[in-house]
Write a protein that holds these residues in place. Structure first.
Motif, PDB file in Angstrom:
ATOM      1  N   VAL A 104      37.009  28.607   0.396  1.00  0.00           N
ATOM      2  CA  VAL A 104      38.380  28.594  -0.112  1.00  0.00           C
ATOM      3  C   VAL A 104      39.423  28.827   0.977  1.00  0.00           C
ATOM      4  O   VAL A 104      40.518  28.261   0.895  1.00  0.00           O
ATOM      5  CB  VAL A 104      38.593  29.569  -1.304  1.00  0.00           C
ATOM      6  N   ASP A 105      39.116  29.610   1.993  1.00  0.00           N
ATOM      7  CA  ASP A 105      40.094  29.827   3.069  1.00  0.00           C
ATOM      8  C   ASP A 105      40.450  28.499   3.734  1.00  0.00           C
ATOM      9  O   ASP A 105      41.630  28.161   3.885  1.00  0.00           O
ATOM     10  CB  ASP A 105      39.546  30.790   4.129  1.00  0.00           C
ATOM     11  N   GLU A 106      39.436  27.753   4.112  1.00  0.00           N
ATOM     12  CA  GLU A 106      39.644  26.467   4.782  1.00  0.00           C
ATOM     13  C   GLU A 106      40.297  25.456   3.830  1.00  0.00           C
ATOM     14  O   GLU A 106      41.192  24.710   4.223  1.00  0.00           O
ATOM     15  CB  GLU A 106      38.296  25.932   5.299  1.00  0.00           C
ATOM     16  N   PHE A 107      39.862  25.439   2.581  1.00  0.00           N
ATOM     17  CA  PHE A 107      40.415  24.526   1.576  1.00  0.00           C
ATOM     18  C   PHE A 107      41.901  24.804   1.355  1.00  0.00           C
ATOM     19  O   PHE A 107      42.699  23.876   1.208  1.00  0.00           O
ATOM     20  CB  PHE A 107      39.632  24.672   0.269  1.00  0.00           C
ATOM     21  N   SER A 108      42.291  26.091   1.385  1.00  0.00           N
ATOM     22  CA  SER A 108      43.702  26.442   1.178  1.00  0.00           C
ATOM     23  C   SER A 108      44.586  25.901   2.299  1.00  0.00           C
ATOM     24  O   SER A 108      45.740  25.545   2.061  1.00  0.00           O
ATOM     25  CB  SER A 108      43.874  27.954   1.049  1.00  0.00           C
ATOM     26  N   LYS A 109      44.033  25.837   3.498  1.00  0.00           N
ATOM     27  CA  LYS A 109      44.799  25.287   4.630  1.00  0.00           C
ATOM     28  C   LYS A 109      44.834  23.768   4.596  1.00  0.00           C
ATOM     29  O   LYS A 109      45.899  23.165   4.659  1.00  0.00           O
ATOM     30  CB  LYS A 109      44.183  25.730   5.967  1.00  0.00           C
ATOM     31  N   LEU A 110      43.655  23.169   4.538  1.00  0.00           N
ATOM     32  CA  LEU A 110      43.559  21.724   4.703  1.00  0.00           C
ATOM     33  C   LEU A 110      43.984  20.936   3.477  1.00  0.00           C
ATOM     34  O   LEU A 110      44.826  20.047   3.567  1.00  0.00           O
ATOM     35  CB  LEU A 110      42.125  21.331   5.088  1.00  0.00           C
TER      36      LEU A 110
END
Length: 183
Positions: A104-110
């Motif tokens: 979710v951290d990466e998904f929130s950025k990208l």
């Protein structure tokens, strides 16, 4: 077709409809279950509280199966593009997934483009409270379901559709109706 066959087909169709409805998400008018989940906004970890978000105005809560899957990426992009319009109407957007919660951290950025919070729902516990579960490849995930929740916790919209295209339109209409009635 014989009358017996018609009766059997009608009863079968009715039974299937009842099974489908038995697994439907919480309906409009129901009280939204409160929750807190770990998530991220723009890649930065945070704790999201529905109760705290509702103090600011309506919440657009959308459940999606798994980060970085095709449909979920399309939906995240569309919500990211609409987030500023939701904010102008006083609404907060929050995405919740029970699938690949470690991303979710990466998904929130990208894919959410740093626009809104996305949270992890390990074990699909919150999705279960909202009655929006599905089975996929032997895993229990959150189905693609969007809710609009009023500040008093009442569900204004409950919409389930595996196609990600219409969720933004449906939730925006509900938020606009709420804003119009409460301006």
């Amino acid at each position: 077709m014989t009358p017996i066959k018609k009766l059997v087909l009608s009863l079968t169709a009715a039974a299937l409809l009842n099974i489908a409805n038995a697994h439907a998400a919480l309906p409009a008018g129901a009280q939204a279950p409160d929750f807190q989940l770990q998530g991220a906004l723009a890649g930065k970890p945070l704790t999201f509280s529905l109760q705290q978000a509702l103090k600011k105005g309506p919440v657009v809560l959308y459940f999606f199966p798994a980060a970085f899957s095709k449909g979920c990426t399309i939906e995240a992009h569309a919500f990211a593009e609409a987030t500023d319009d939701f904010k102008k109407l006083g609404a907060t957007v929050i995405g919740v997934t029970a699938g690949n919660t470690d991303q979710v951290d990466e998904f929130s950025k990208l894919e959410c483009r740093n626009k809104f919070t996305v949270t992890a729902d390990p074990g699909a516990k919150v999705a279960a409270q909202y009655e929006t579960l599905m089975q996929m490849k032997g895993k229990t995930l959150s189905d693609r379901t969007s809710f609009v929740i009023a500040p008093d916790g009442k569900i204004l919209l409950s919409y389930t559709d595996r196609n990600p295209e219409t969720h933004i339109q449906k939730t925006m209409e509900a938020v606009k109706q709420y804003a119009s009635a409460h301006s």
